[in-house]
Design an enzyme around this catalytic site. Sequence first.
Site, short mmCIF file in Angstrom:
data_model
loop_
_atom_site.label_atom_id
_atom_site.label_comp_id
_atom_site.label_asym_id
_atom_site.label_seq_id
_atom_site.Cartn_x
_atom_site.Cartn_y
_atom_site.Cartn_z
N ASP A 267 0.87 -1.18 0.00
CA ASP A 267 0.00 0.00 0.00
C ASP A 267 0.89 1.22 0.00
OD1 ASP A 267 0.65 -0.21 3.06
OD2 ASP A 267 -0.21 1.78 2.76
N CYS A 305 -1.56 2.81 -22.40
CA CYS A 305 -2.58 2.62 -21.35
C CYS A 305 -3.99 2.65 -21.96
CB CYS A 305 -2.44 3.73 -20.31
SG CYS A 305 -3.65 3.65 -18.98
N CYS A 307 -6.84 2.99 -19.97
CA CYS A 307 -7.78 3.41 -18.92
C CYS A 307 -8.74 4.46 -19.46
CB CYS A 307 -7.04 3.91 -17.68
SG CYS A 307 -6.48 5.62 -17.77
#
Lengths: 378, 378
Positions: A267, A305, A307
């Site tokens: 994280d 990418c 996205c």
Amino acid sequence: MAALTFELIAKDPGSQARLGSLTTTHGKIETPIFMPVGTQATVKAMTPEELVEVGSQIILANTYHLYLRPGHDLVARLGGLHRFMHWDRPILTDSGGFQVFSLGELRKISEEGVQFRSHIDGSKHFISPEVSVAIQEALGSDIAMCFDECPPYPAEYDYVKKSLELTTRWARRCKEAHRRPDQALFGIVQGGMHPELRRESARQIIDIGFDGYALGGLSVGEEREIMYDMMQACSDILPESSPRYIMGIGAPEDLIEGINAGFDMFDCVMPTRNARNGALFTSTGRINIKSAIFAEDEGPIDPACDCYVCRNYSRAYLRHLYRSQEILASRLNTWHNLHFYLNLMGEVRRAIAEGRFAQFRKEFYARRAMAEPVFSKG
Amino acid sequence: MAALTFELIAKDPGSQARLGSLTTTHGKIETPIFMPVGTQATVKAMTPEELVEVGSQIILANTYHLYLRPGHDLVARLGGLHRFMHWDRPILTDSGGFQVFSLGELRKISEEGVQFRSHIDGSKHFISPEVSVAIQEALGSDIAMCFDECPPYPAEYDYVKKSLELTTRWARRCKEAHRRPDQALFGIVQGGMHPELRRESARQIIDIGFDGYALGGLSVGEEREIMYDMMQACSDILPESSPRYIMGIGAPEDLIEGINAGFDMFDCVMPTRNARNGALFTSTGRINIKSAIFAEDEGPIDPACDCYVCRNYSRAYLRHLYRSQEILASRLNTWHNLHFYLNLMGEVRRAIAEGRFAQFRKEFYARRAMAEPVFSKG
């Protein structure tokens, strides 16, 4: 039924990288995985639906922040953190340890716990291992973390040794205090930047026995190579059958090195915080969208990418939004960066499944024209 | 083909309310309609997909802001405003008139146009009717507005009379300068708070002839009743066959009164700006989510609302996000408020289609326990 089960699916032949599956109360997680940080019960600028769209399987929430505001009791009365924030997948809560130690002057450590003042209103508070566990149980996360002491960096051997022993005593108290059968509890390995103390801490924490093991206290100012050494120092001690988590790191290359050393969970605020500052991750390195070179650039952030942001918006528009301090700038930048991190984890999992992680790692560095770290092992 | 066609579908029997359909280069709009404000080529905190989800059919963008940053030429080189901001439905641009007059000390008006200094960097600029039209043509909006002078409030009869005549001369220059065949041009009626000057201005602007007509210079500090009187003063002069737009208003009740007086289009920052300040619209009135009474409130913002926010989030969570200054607070609050405005417009259109707008208006006020404004006509 156990609050958590971990299945080791595959081991990469050319590294220590592992492919796994973690089953929690709120569902399965494929590992290696990156956990977006939702400090105040929201991953900044994202809705839960968008988190799912970018590939988030589990998020992290901060015990310290939620204890102070809105308060864990309130969250419990409203049905727990999942319901409160409209997120029905797994949540991991940190213990508040790192946050209270980061308060510096505002806190005082004793055997019993930590007394500190709120960064919001200066009010006095006390968190002990038992209190941290109680808060995390009230929040109702799937995975709780032990309350630990995170030594500063740099720190002397003797200080760190005493500190890791306190962390061990606190870990024992956390395990004893922990009640929720639907919540897993992970132990945290400390030991500063001393490999032998890291190994000593790992042995003590494993001895107590937890559902998973984490390395704490990394990325606190040390050189990258030292961080990587600490990962390597612990990787052959931690039980193969348990999930292994490195807390609070890091850059994409740090994740690759953690995975290379046999870790499963990560994280960091880096993708979300950097996004809000205009720093965007691409397959060939970082760019800052503020730069004048993007003023008329019709291309996407990263041509490689796919996205939502890269499919629909130009660098020129994103630069305009950033310069105009628009909320949509934070949103779109965060969306792309989280997609980048979670997509990278997906690629890593495929590479491990196909036994080619070592090659993947080489290519990862080659695309960025970065030197690949070299270790004696792994 | 004309850049714009307006079809009058129905007239309410008990009021001046109209149901219409406006066809622009980028598609049809059902009227009455509210246009969310996207000042800097983004409706603050919303993606275009979300704007569609809440029912937006057309948005407004600000000529003054986009001229200064990123610059209309840049937007034109990147394919126009629609492509730049990833919005393929209609866009209306204001003329920049209201914005430059709002600069106060920073601007100087002459027959030729307005000299002003940028609120961003203090640089010197000049906008004339011809420049305003050229900027709007470069941006490529579906509907452009004439460059007008907006008198301050209060203002003397003689000042306002001279001002509206300047606005008329500028409107003529705008019409002469306007070239884009795929862009409509609307005239703006001024006249301050003097009904006879409003009517005089309307006659002069109609005389020139435009694709649609707007009332400018309202909601500048006057009493609500005066604003409503100005709407009523113009409504029987403006051609029935043209779309009628009231600029920069307003509260939900102002829209209801505008529709009651026969107007079709509205824009205002109120739903988006209020949202970012925690003020939320509900079917029974406004609430402020900051209030401590919502601390443990598990209910949605408005039990009568079926928007994404009301379906998934509690007032307690929204209050927490707002107090924690989270970006998601601005997002969810904006989402709800825009849904409220656009849903209200949908309800209004159904009421007009069914010939029961007068009744709808009565119920609108009754739900809010508000006194209904009374007029001699309408």
